[in-house]
Every structure is written in C-alpha cells, then in structure tokens.
Design a protein around this motif. Structure first.
Motif, PDB file in Angstrom:
ATOM      1  N   PRO A 123       0.830  -1.212   0.000  1.00 22.43           N
ATOM      2  CA  PRO A 123       0.000   0.000   0.000  1.00 22.43           C
ATOM      3  C   PRO A 123       0.860   1.256   0.000  1.00 22.43           C
ATOM      4  O   PRO A 123       1.768   1.408   0.811  1.00 22.43           O
ATOM      5  N   LYS A 124       0.552   2.149  -0.940  1.00 26.64           N
ATOM      6  CA  LYS A 124       1.456   3.271  -1.129  1.00 26.64           C
ATOM      7  C   LYS A 124       1.319   4.263   0.005  1.00 26.64           C
ATOM      8  O   LYS A 124       0.296   4.364   0.670  1.00 26.64           O
ATOM      9  N   GLY A 125       2.381   4.999   0.191  1.00 30.06           N
ATOM     10  CA  GLY A 125       2.412   5.954   1.290  1.00 30.06           C
ATOM     11  C   GLY A 125       3.434   5.507   2.316  1.00 30.06           C
ATOM     12  O   GLY A 125       4.445   4.891   1.985  1.00 30.06           O
ATOM     13  N   PRO A 126       3.198   5.814   3.584  1.00 25.76           N
ATOM     14  CA  PRO A 126       4.192   5.500   4.621  1.00 25.76           C
ATOM     15  C   PRO A 126       4.483   4.000   4.727  1.00 25.76           C
ATOM     16  O   PRO A 126       5.616   3.617   5.002  1.00 25.76           O
ATOM     17  N   ILE A 127       3.465   3.150   4.453  1.00 23.45           N
ATOM     18  CA  ILE A 127       3.698   1.711   4.570  1.00 23.45           C
ATOM     19  C   ILE A 127       4.765   1.278   3.576  1.00 23.45           C
ATOM     20  O   ILE A 127       5.718   0.562   3.911  1.00 23.45           O
ATOM     21  N   ARG A 128       4.599   1.713   2.327  1.00 23.14           N
ATOM     22  CA  ARG A 128       5.537   1.281   1.290  1.00 23.14           C
ATOM     23  C   ARG A 128       6.931   1.833   1.548  1.00 23.14           C
ATOM     24  O   ARG A 128       7.944   1.169   1.305  1.00 23.14           O
ATOM     25  N   ASP A 129       6.987   3.065   2.043  1.00 24.08           N
ATOM     26  CA  ASP A 129       8.296   3.671   2.303  1.00 24.08           C
ATOM     27  C   ASP A 129       9.018   2.941   3.417  1.00 24.08           C
ATOM     28  O   ASP A 129      10.201   2.605   3.301  1.00 24.08           O
ATOM     29  N   GLU A 130       8.288   2.684   4.504  1.00 20.13           N
ATOM     30  CA  GLU A 130       8.893   1.967   5.624  1.00 20.13           C
ATOM     31  C   GLU A 130       9.353   0.588   5.200  1.00 20.13           C
ATOM     32  O   GLU A 130      10.441   0.132   5.537  1.00 20.13           O
ATOM     33  N   ALA A 131       8.486  -0.075   4.468  1.00 22.05           N
ATOM     34  CA  ALA A 131       8.833  -1.417   3.989  1.00 22.05           C
ATOM     35  C   ALA A 131      10.082  -1.364   3.126  1.00 22.05           C
ATOM     36  O   ALA A 131      10.939  -2.256   3.197  1.00 22.05           O
ATOM     37  N   GLY A 132      10.207  -0.301   2.330  1.00 21.01           N
ATOM     38  CA  GLY A 132      11.384  -0.145   1.491  1.00 21.01           C
ATOM     39  C   GLY A 132      12.652  -0.117   2.314  1.00 21.01           C
ATOM     40  O   GLY A 132      13.668  -0.719   1.957  1.00 21.01           O
ATOM     41  N   LYS A 133      12.573   0.569   3.451  1.00 21.20           N
ATOM     42  CA  LYS A 133      13.767   0.660   4.300  1.00 21.20           C
ATOM     43  C   LYS A 133      14.141  -0.720   4.842  1.00 21.20           C
ATOM     44  O   LYS A 133      15.316  -1.097   4.858  1.00 21.20           O
ATOM     45  N   ILE A 134      13.134  -1.478   5.262  1.00 24.28           N
ATOM     46  CA  ILE A 134      13.403  -2.824   5.784  1.00 24.28           C
ATOM     47  C   ILE A 134      14.062  -3.674   4.707  1.00 24.28           C
ATOM     48  O   ILE A 134      15.035  -4.393   4.941  1.00 24.28           O
ATOM     49  N   LEU A 135      13.518  -3.579   3.504  1.00 27.64           N
ATOM     50  CA  LEU A 135      14.047  -4.412   2.419  1.00 27.64           C
ATOM     51  C   LEU A 135      15.483  -4.015   2.080  1.00 27.64           C
ATOM     52  O   LEU A 135      16.327  -4.872   1.845  1.00 27.64           O
ATOM     53  N   THR A 136      15.760  -2.726   2.036  1.00 24.48           N
ATOM     54  CA  THR A 136      17.130  -2.297   1.729  1.00 24.48           C
ATOM     55  C   THR A 136      18.086  -2.797   2.798  1.00 24.48           C
ATOM     56  O   THR A 136      19.217  -3.188   2.504  1.00 24.48           O
ATOM     57  N   ALA A 137      17.611  -2.808   4.042  1.00 27.18           N
ATOM     58  CA  ALA A 137      18.491  -3.252   5.128  1.00 27.18           C
ATOM     59  C   ALA A 137      18.768  -4.744   5.058  1.00 27.18           C
ATOM     60  O   ALA A 137      19.847  -5.203   5.423  1.00 27.18           O
ATOM     61  N   ASN A 138      17.798  -5.523   4.562  1.00 27.24           N
ATOM     62  CA  ASN A 138      17.944  -6.971   4.616  1.00 27.24           C
ATOM     63  C   ASN A 138      18.432  -7.623   3.342  1.00 27.24           C
ATOM     64  O   ASN A 138      18.879  -8.769   3.375  1.00 27.24           O
ATOM     65  N   LEU A 139      18.294  -6.948   2.221  1.00 26.70           N
ATOM     66  CA  LEU A 139      18.684  -7.588   0.959  1.00 26.70           C
ATOM     67  C   LEU A 139      19.973  -6.990   0.433  1.00 26.70           C
ATOM     68  O   LEU A 139      20.171  -5.778   0.477  1.00 26.70           O
ATOM     69  N   LYS A 140      20.797  -7.845  -0.125  1.00 26.78           N
ATOM     70  CA  LYS A 140      22.098  -7.383  -0.594  1.00 26.78           C
ATOM     71  C   LYS A 140      21.959  -6.581  -1.886  1.00 26.78           C
ATOM     72  O   LYS A 140      21.275  -6.997  -2.823  1.00 26.78           O
ATOM     73  N   GLY A 141      22.606  -5.444  -1.903  1.00 31.52           N
ATOM     74  CA  GLY A 141      22.703  -4.689  -3.143  1.00 31.52           C
ATOM     75  C   GLY A 141      21.490  -3.844  -3.466  1.00 31.52           C
ATOM     76  O   GLY A 141      21.445  -3.200  -4.512  1.00 31.52           O
ATOM     77  N   ARG A 142      20.492  -3.836  -2.593  1.00 34.69           N
ATOM     78  CA  ARG A 142      19.291  -3.093  -2.926  1.00 34.69           C
ATOM     79  C   ARG A 142      19.493  -1.611  -2.638  1.00 34.69           C
ATOM     80  O   ARG A 142      19.805  -1.235  -1.511  1.00 34.69           O
TER      81      ARG A 142
END
Lengths: 466, 448
Positions: B288-307
């Motif tokens: 869901p776009k907005g703060p949810i997607r942004d927050e989720a983006g941060k989690i994904l960048t932290a956990n996935l290599k090279g993102r």
C-alpha cells in the motif's frame, strides 16, 4: 541636344516615344508578375506571403513556442540535448542523463534497411500471387489429414481469425500509438470472450499495394497459410467493439462467402460509394474468395493505375469525391458491374452493426445504457463503432481532433465497462480512465455471477464429446 | 495619333516642370476655353490612372499579406496546431473530470493490515466442485492445462510517443506467441486498487482473475517490457506438477547471498489454488502506497544485498518473504534457470546474429532465449536507467528477431534486424500447403 544633333530631331522623338512605350510595357509586366506571384506563387521561390512570414518569424521567433506542447520539449533539456549532440563523444554525468531521456528521440536514426529494395517488374500486369485454381480440394484434403485442427470448433461455430494491423513505424501523431494500443486491447477482449483468434499485422507485404489496399495481399497470404481458418474477419484499426456480448450469427452465412455491412439497393441500384463498408468484413476461406481478391486487386497498384482507377470510380459511383482508387469504392464498382458473377455469395448485412459509423452512435451511449443492454448488436447497442475519417495515427483527419479523440475514449470505455463488470468494476464515467467497484468482494466468489454472463458464456463452451 | 496624345499626357504627369513648360508652349495659342477643357481632361486622366494604380496596389498587397480573416490558410493551420496541442496536453494529463456526486475517498487507516479481499479458505475444493459441475469449461484441453497470460500498462498515454509504440509492438509479440500456443491474453489497463498502484498493481489483478476463472489452471504474469524471442519454445508445465509458483532466479543468490535480484517478478506463473491465494495475501502487506511502502522499502534495503534505497517493490518483497518464511513457502516454489523464463536483455541482444548462425528456435536458453526482458529501459517514462539509443535499438532488434520466426510461415522476413520493412524469403507457389506443413509452429508443437 548633343544626341539631337547626331541623330536628328524626328528620330530622337521616335526613340523617346519607343522608350516611353517600353517603360510602360515593362511596368505593366512587372505588375503582372508581382500580382501573379502573390496569388499563385512561384513554386519553390514561395509567395510574398511566405516571405513575409519568414521575415516575421526571423524577427519574432514564434514557431518554437507553438511546437512546445506537441513535442514536449522542456527548454533546458532541449538546450542540453543540442549541446550534447554537438559535442559528440563527451563523457560525464550530464551527457549520460540526457542520453537516457526519451523526449525528442528520433527513431529514424536507428532504423536501417539492409539488402536491395524489391522492384516490381513493370512489364507484367499486377497479380496478388501465383494463380491457384484448386484451393477447395487442397484445403479439404489438408483438413482431413489434420483432424486436430478442425475448421469448426463448435456445432455452428467456425474457426475465425480476426485480422487487423497498423504501420511498423511510430505514428505521426504523438498519441496515435496510445489509441492503437487501446484499440488492440479492445479487440483482444472481444476475441478472448468469443474464442476468436487474432493476427495483428505490422508488415507491408507488397509495396505496390500500400495504404488501404495493403489488406488484400495480407488476407490472401493468411487464407493460404491457415487452412484451418474458416472465416477471416478483417477489422480496421480505428474500429472498436462496443458490444462484448453479441455473437455473430454464423448460421446465417452458411451459404455466403463474403459478409459486409451495407445495403443491397445502395450498392446494386444506386452504385453509392458508401453502399457498403470494407472496414469490417468476413471472408470465407475458399476458392471463390481467392478469385474475388484477384478481381478486386487490379485497381490497387499505386501510381498511375490507382489514379486512373480513381477517376473511373468517381465517374461511375454516386457521391464519390475525387481521389485515388480506394478498396471500398472498387468493391462497390466490382459488385455493381459483375453482380451475376459474385452477387449470389455476397451477403450485405444491415440487421446489426458489423460496421457502425461513429458519427451517429457516440452521442447516444448514455441513452443506450439507460434503455437497452449488451447483446443486441444493432442501433440499440452497436457491435462495432468505426471511427471512419478520424485517422488517430496521422497528423490531421477529416474531423476535429478533439471530437475524435474524446469520442474514441468514450467508445473504448463503453466497451471496457462490459469487460470490467465481469470482475466487479466499471469506469467512473464514460470519459474517465479511473475505475470504481460496483460489486463487493466476497468469500464465495463462485456463487457470484456477472450480470451479462460473460465470464463463462455459452459461445465459449467447449464441445463435449458424447 | 491617339496614342501619341496619351503619351504626351503621360509625359505631362511624369515630368511636370518640362510638361508645364511644354504645355504652355503647345497650348498658348488655344485660348482660355480650350485651356480649361484640357485641364479637366488632364485631371480626369490623372484620376483614372490613380484609381488604376490604387487597384493594382490593393491586388498586390492582398497577394502578399492577405486581408485579415479572409486570407491565409496558414492562420487556420496555426489555430489547428494550437488546438491539437491543447487537446494532447489534456489527454496526457492524469486529471479526471470530477463528478460532484462521487463520495469522498475514505482515508486509509494505517493501523489495519491491508488485505486484498475477504479471506477465502476452501478454494481448492470450491474450484474442484465448480469444474465438475461445468464440464464444458475444462481446465485441461487436449492434455494441456489452460494458461492465461496477464500483462498490462497504465491507462494514460506514456510520457513520450516511443513508449506507446513499443507497448504496441510488445502486445503484438505476445499476441503472436499466444496464438501459436493456445494461450489467452488479458491486457489490463485499469488500476483495480488505488493503494496498490505501480508494479504492485498485478497482485489484485492476479487474485481477481484466479477467482473469476476457475477453469484457468495457470496464470502467467508478464511485464509489458518483456518480449518473447523464442516462438517455438513451450513452458514445460508437466515439470511443475508438484509446484505452484514458477519463477526465474538463482537459488544461491536467493538463500546464500540474499540478493535483491535473486528472482525476477517480470515473468512468473501462479497455479490457480489456495496456496497461491495465501501467498498473495502474505505478499501484499508491503504494497500500500504511502508511509507503509516507504517503511517497507527501508526494511528491504536493510535486509537484501545490493538493494538501493527506494520504496518497497514487489520483487524485493517476494524475495524477503520467501527467505524469511522459507519453511512455509519454498517447497512449492520452483526457481527455474534452465531456460530464460526471464532473460535480462543486456547480455542477449547483441548475440542475435550469432544465434541465427549457430542455433535454432525451440531451445529457450542462452542459445536462443525464450524471453528477452528490457529491465530498466522504461520506454513509457521520460527517463530510463540506460541510454535511450541502446534501449530502443535493442528492443527493435528483439522484436524483429521474434517477428522473423512468425513471418517465416508466410515466406517473409525483415530486411535486417533494425528494419521495419520485410522481404520475401520464399517464392509464391500454387501449392502453399506443403510449406504450411513444414513451417507452421503450432502444428509442430501439437504433434509433440
């Protein structure tokens, strides 16, 4: 005085008179030339009007402004793009960011044709291809040896191939390709619902038959390459399906080979050039069809033949304006003059809109939604809305741009609503791209039936082996 | 003689001083009456000539400048161009005619978990019952499962005309492949769910199609920038009888390196079953776009290599989901890399000539890629991640490479991989069916 003494007074006066005559003649000549140039122009030297405009443009530099929106140049980017193209191999971040920009990219810089151009042999008369005389036998033999490709996929339902197409190069109009995309989506939806196969052509098979005649060599080639196809349905790229529930009454045409929208009186009696429409028609895959294609083609080859044929058609057909021969007028002429040869197998359909002229339909969509329902196919709910004359892919059509494009959006949404309602959605309005929910989600989706019964319609049911 | 008089009068006009003198000399004997008559005649002639000259001047001026609204078709053209520009700008904008009767959009409550729809619990048995009750809509036809190809693009025109043109070509490419292999196409141009816009829009659509079409066995999502380049190759669905999700990727990149490009969600297949509905429900919450997607983006960048850092995308979210809940999902996921269910374009497009030389269609792998996927080119937007010329040139080549395989049946081929024109590769014949038997891909694949 000196001259007078040399030549003599009488002779001097005669010379002066002659000079005077000469002056007047020259003045008149100059005036004539100027006036004529002003009215007719002098070819590439232009007219005084053009000179004036050139000077004005030079001084005021207005032209860049007018083209801004049409080509979407952002001023700074265009400047940078220009400097990049000037400094050919300069590297650096600024150049890469503009090399990545799609704005103002000319596709012609990358397209390249290899090999020689095919030149037709001018001594031979035009022919669509090698003459075939036993196509019916060849085809029925093939069908017998290939039972996994029957030409009838249901008890009354023939295998149909819908053929449409557009140019392989981008449209001249910046939104033309978008409307072609919507048009093809519309056809994909109808064909999926009705079990019709599709062929989207983007190739010009025969350079001599360019323009509206390009469909003839294509149709012939497809008939011969797909013997399993029983009916070929040609549809123009500017025609949209607006009745998703209407199934063509195939049994009605079991004794006909060529079905077009039109009126018998207008074609055979009046010889009216719009007595039928070749924007949407059905052609059976048989020898008769190959023969009529061969009889149809001779007016097509571009150049002198097409021009001359155009004159004949304007003279012979009612209401036809002066322009080169087109396939529709040629068909009217062919049927009117050779009715005994072809008429018995041609069905001119007007009980439903196999082709529906958009001008009389598009304003009535709201009224149709109020009073009628899909599945009728006729004036109450047209099967096809055909945007004749709109030419969305070209720069200018025969009608105002705004009306054409807005109405095409409406017609598209009108048809799309019938597809979206299967999934519980509809467009917010006929002019809107946005959709809204009209049926709530449920945890028992299989209990819910869509209103029009298009999710699992009868005409798509697979033949059950008994 | 008369002419002489006229000329004399003209001379009077052009050379007043000498004429006056000459006149005086010539008419001095005529008397006052004759003089007045001559004056009148002179004036009359002057006026005649003035009018004549004036007339000619107007004609000439009209030829040059025109008379305001009566003249210049060019002004008309300018008006037409301006109007067209205005209309195009309107069409390209994303604005909607606002309906005052529309209820205001409800605000998203960030505390509730987003859901694709009401939870469905017995889809497998519901579907089986439906299939039994509707034998005229079977899920297997001639031993082959029914496949639905889903693709789509935004409802408004692209930012530039090239984008729409290549979307059109990509659709034609998909139509050709699906016609040959008996697959149905759904082209989606609607945002079913405002919140899941962009690359997430495929999730609600996949779910919706699964539930509305129980007769469909597999739903195949394909990005609009992916082209089929092997028209003969068929996805070996029998290989996946024990799996429900087929996706291209590399297991070592996925589990060992946790790379954000370990899998590619540009081309994958979902079986129509309860498991898939559950996976979609587990996948959606980061969308869901907005703060949810942004927050989720941060989690994904932290956990996935090279993102890189950007909002959550569906691909990273799926990788994260499969890694973190490996035990729950991975046994039904087939990570395929024996053929290019998704083939990254950069390593493939320059080798087409080599492939034509050495190999043949039907292989589907690096020798003749099944799908060439133009990740990062983004022709529909204004900017891509790669130079435009390279992208468009490669897309044109890939399209023609595939189109040649379709046109072969008809005896034609492109005049070069960058040419929109075609040339004959086989002469016309009075017995076309022998070539149909030889070159028809569909016929060949049916007899396998």
């Amino acid at each position: 005085m000196l001259i007078e003494r040399c030549i003599g007074a009488y002779r001097l006066r005669r010379i002066q008179r002659a000079l005077r005559h000469g002056k007047v003649t020259v003045i008149c000549l100059i005036l004539t030339v100027v006036v004529l140039r002003g009215t007719i122009g002098a070819g590439k030297f232009g007219t005084p009007e053009q000179d004036f405009l050139n000077i004005r443009d030079h001084l005021v530099r207005k032209t860049a402004e007018h083209r801004r929106v049409l080509e979407e140049i952002q001023p700074q980017q265009q400047q940078q793009a220009k400097t990049i193209s000037d400094s050919a191999q300069s590297s650096g971040s600024s150049s890469t960011s503009n090399a990545n920009s799609y704005i103002e990219f000319d596709i012609n810089t990358i397209l390249k044709d290899e090999g020689p151009e095919e030149k037709p042999d001018p001594s031979k008369p035009y022919s669509l291809g090698t003459k075939i005389s036993d196509w019916d036998e060849q085809r029925s033999l093939w069908l017998k040896s290939n039972p996994q490709f029957p030409n009838f996929i249901g008890p009354e339902k023939p295998r149909v191939l819908l053929v449409t197409g557009s140019s392989p190069k981008p449209c001249e109009n910046p939104v033309g390709d978008h409307y072609l995309l919507k048009s093809i989506k519309n056809k994909i939806d109808y064909c999926r619902l009705h079990g019709v196969e599709m062929f989207y052509n983007m190739a010009l098979l025969d350079a001599e038959m360019a323009g509206f005649w390009a469909k003839l060599p294509l149709i012939r080639k497809l008939l011969l390459s797909h013997p399993e196809v029983e009916f070929l349905w040609w549809m123009d790229s500017d025609a949209l399906f607006t009745d998703m529930a209407f199934e063509v009454p195939w049994e009605r045409y079991k004794d006909s080979n060529f079905v077009m929208h039109g009126w018998n009186e207008m074609v055979y009696d009046e010889k009216n050039w719009i007595g039928l429409n070749t924007g949407s028609f059905l052609l059976r895959n048989c020898q008769w069809s190959l023969d009529i294609l061969d009889a149809w083609a001779p007016m097509g080859p571009k150049g002198k033949i097409r021009e001359e044929a155009g004159k004949i058609l304007t003279r012979e057909l009612k209401g036809r304006p002066v322009f080169e021969a087109d396939d529709q007028s040629a068909m009217v002429y062919l049927l009117a003059t050779q009715k005994d040869l072809w008429g018995s197998k041609v069905y001119l359909e007007n009980a439903y809109y196999l082709h529906g002229y958009w001008g009389i339909l598009v304003d009535r969509y709201e009224e149709m939604i109020e009073n009628y329902h899909p599945g009728l196919g006729d004036h109450r709910w047209p099967l096809v809305t055909h945007f004749v004359g709109c030419k969305p892919c070209g720069k200018f059509g025969d009608y105002p741009v705004e009306r054409c494009l807005k109405q095409m959006d409406r017609a598209f949404n009108f048809g799309d609503n019938q597809i979206l309602q299967m999934y519980g959605f509809t467009h917010k309005s006929l002019a809107s791209r946005r959709v809204k929910r009209v049926r709530n989600e449920t945890s028992n989706p299989l209990q819910v039936k869509d209103e029009l019964g298009l999710l699992h319609p009868a005409f798509k049911a697979v033949k059950l082996s008994s | 003689m008369g002419q002489d008089n006229f000329m004399t009068q003209k001379r009077n006009l052009s050379l007043p001083t000498t004429a006056a003198a000459g006149n005086g000399r010539a008419f001095v004997g005529g008397g006052r009456g004759a003089l007045r008559g001559k004056h009148v005649q002179k004036t009359f002639n002057n006026i005649k000539i003035t009018i004549l000259c004036g007339f000619v001047t107007i004609l000439v001026l009209r030829g040059t400048i025109g008379i305001g609204s009566l003249g210049s078709s060019d002004a008309l053209n300018q008006n037409l161009i301006e109007e067209t520009n205005r209309i195009l700008a309107e069409i390209r904008s994303d604005s909607d005619p606002i309906d005052p009767n529309d209820p205001p959009e409800p605000d998203v409550n960030p505390n509730t978990t987003y859901s694709l729809g009401p939870k469905i619990l017995n889809w497998d048995s519901d579907r089986r019952n439906w299939l039994e009750g509707n034998p005229e809509f079977p899920s297997y036809v001639n031993g082959k499962p029914k496949v639905l190809l889903l693709t789509g693009s935004p409802p408004n025109p692209c930012d530039n005309p090239m984008g729409d043109h290549y979307l059109l070509k990509a659709v034609k490419n998909k139509i050709d492949y699906c016609r040959i292999h008996g697959i149905e196409i759904v082209y989606n141009m609607a945002h079913l769910d405002k919140e899941l816009a962009g690359y997430w829009a495929k999730l609600p659509m996949i779910r919706r199609l699964m539930l509305s079409h129980p007769e469909v066995e597999w739903i195949w999502w394909m990005d609009s920038d992916a082209l089929f380049t092997d028209m003969v190759f068929q996805v070996p669905l029998s290989k996946y009888s024990k799996h429900n999700l087929v996706i291209h990727g590399y297991p070592d990149l996925l589990f060992d390196q946790k790379s954000w490009i370990a899998l590619n969600t540009g081309s994958f297949l979902f079986r129509n079953c309860q498991w898939s509905l559950d996976l979609l429900d587990a996948w959606a919450p980061m969308g869901p776009k907005g703060p949810i997607r942004d927050e989720a983006g941060k989690i994904l960048t932290a956990n996935l290599k090279g993102r890189p850092a950007f909002e959550a995308d569906d691909q990273s979210a799926l990788i994260y989901l499969l890694i973190s809940r490996q035990d729950k999902w991975m046994d039904k996921v087939y990570v395929e890399n024996s053929y290019y269910l998704h083939g990254f374009w950069a390593g493939l497009v320059d080798r087409y000539e080599e492939m034509i030389d050495k190999y043949h269609p039907g292989l589907g792998d690096e020798r003749w890629p099944f799908v060439t996927h133009f990740v990062g080119c983004k022709p529909c937007g204004s900017y891509g991640d790669y130079p435009v010329e390279r992208c468009l040139r490669s897309m044109e080549r890939a399209f023609n490479f595939a189109d040649n395989q379709v046109l072969k049946l008809y005896g034609f081929g492109h005049r070069g991989l960058l040419s929109p024109k075609i040339k004959r590769v086989r002469n016309e014949t009075a017995t076309p069916l022998e070539y149909v038997d030889k070159f028809n891909i569909r016929r060949a694949s049916h007899s396998l």
